[in-house]
Design an enzyme around this catalytic site. Structure first.
Site, short mmCIF file in Angstrom:
data_model
loop_
_atom_site.label_atom_id
_atom_site.label_comp_id
_atom_site.label_asym_id
_atom_site.label_seq_id
_atom_site.Cartn_x
_atom_site.Cartn_y
_atom_site.Cartn_z
N TYR A 153 33.68 17.12 -24.76
CA TYR A 153 32.73 17.34 -25.85
C TYR A 153 32.29 18.79 -25.89
CZ TYR A 153 28.83 16.29 -29.00
OH TYR A 153 27.96 16.25 -30.08
N LYS A 157 32.83 21.68 -28.88
CA LYS A 157 31.67 22.24 -29.56
C LYS A 157 31.52 23.74 -29.31
CE LYS A 157 30.41 18.43 -31.55
NZ LYS A 157 30.50 18.30 -33.03
#
Length: 197
Positions: A153, A157
Site C-alpha cells: 500500500y 501511494k
C-alpha cells in the site's frame, strides 16, 4: 480550480467511501459528474444521490487502460468533455514484504498506481489541449510515512505522490492544476474489500 459550477468532473472509485463523498460535494457545488466504479450498481447508487445534474455513471476497472479510455469517451458523450478528474479508486493489501503474494502485489499496483497513471495519461493531454482543468490524485498519509505490514500500500501511494508532483510541474504551463490528497484514517470500505496475509 475554485469555481466548480458548470464544470464537468469524473470521479473514479466513487461507488462508496471517499469517492462517493467527493462526487456528492462536486454535485452540491454545481458540477456535472460522471461517477465511475468497478461496480456499476454502486456507481449508479452514488449518481442517484447527487444534487443538480444531469449526472452519469459508468463501470470502470481503472487497472485496465482500455476501460479508462472508454470512460473518457463516455464522459465526452454524457458531459461534453472533462474539466476535473479525480483519480480516487484504490485497494489495500496488508502483510510482510516477502509474504504478500505476487498476485496481490499485481492487484494493488494495478489499481492504486496503474489506475492513476492511466487516468493521468488519458485525461492529461485533453486538459493540456483545452488549456484548463484540474487533476486530483488521491494518495494517503501512507504515501508520506512508511508503516510496517503495509509495504504494498505504501509503495503505491508514495508513487502516486511522486507522480503527482512531476505532473504538476509538467501541466502548470498549460493552466492545468495537479494536486495530491493524502488523507489519514476515515470511514470507508477499503479495509473490508482489501487483502491481508
Amino acid at each position: 480550480m475554485t469555481e466548480l459550477r458548470g464544470t464537468r468532473a469524473v470521479v473514479t472509485g466513487a461507488g462508496s467511501g471517499l469517492g462517493r463523498a467527493l462526487a456528492r460535494e462536486l454535485g452540491r457545488r454545481g458540477a456535472r459528474v460522471m461517477v465511475a466504479d468497478i461496480n456499476l450498481a454502486s456507481a449508479e447508487a452514488t449518481r442517484d444521490t447527487l444534487a443538480g445534474g444531469p449526472h452519469a455513471a459508468v463501470a470502470c476497472d481503472v487497472a485496465q487502460r482500455a476501460q479508462v479510455e472508454a470512460m473518457a469517451r463516455a464522459a465526452d458523450e454524457h458531459l461534453g468533455g472533462v474539466d476535473v478528474l479525480i483519480n480516487n479508486a484504490g485497494v489495500a493489501v496488508a502483510g510482510d514484504v516477502g509474504a504478500v503474494s505476487p498476485e496481490d502485489w499485481a492487484w494493488i499496483v494495478g489499481v492504486n498506481l496503474w489506475g492513476v497513471i492511466h487516468g493521468c495519461e488519458v485525461f492529461g493531454p485533453r486538459l493540456r489541449e483545452q488549456r484548463r482543468g484540474w487533476i486530483l490524485n488521491v494518495a494517503s498519509m501512507a504515501g508520506l510515512v512508511g508503516v510496517a505490514k503495509m509495504g504494498p500500500y505504501c509503495a503505491t501511494k508514495f508513487a502516486v505522490v511522486g507522480l503527482s508532483e512531476c505532473l504538476h510541474a509538467e501541466l502548470a504551463p498549460a493552466n492545468v492544476a495537479v494536486s495530491v490528497l493524502c488523507p489519514s484514517v476515515f470511514q470507508t470500505s477499503i479495509a473490508a474489500n482489501g487483502r491481508a496475509t
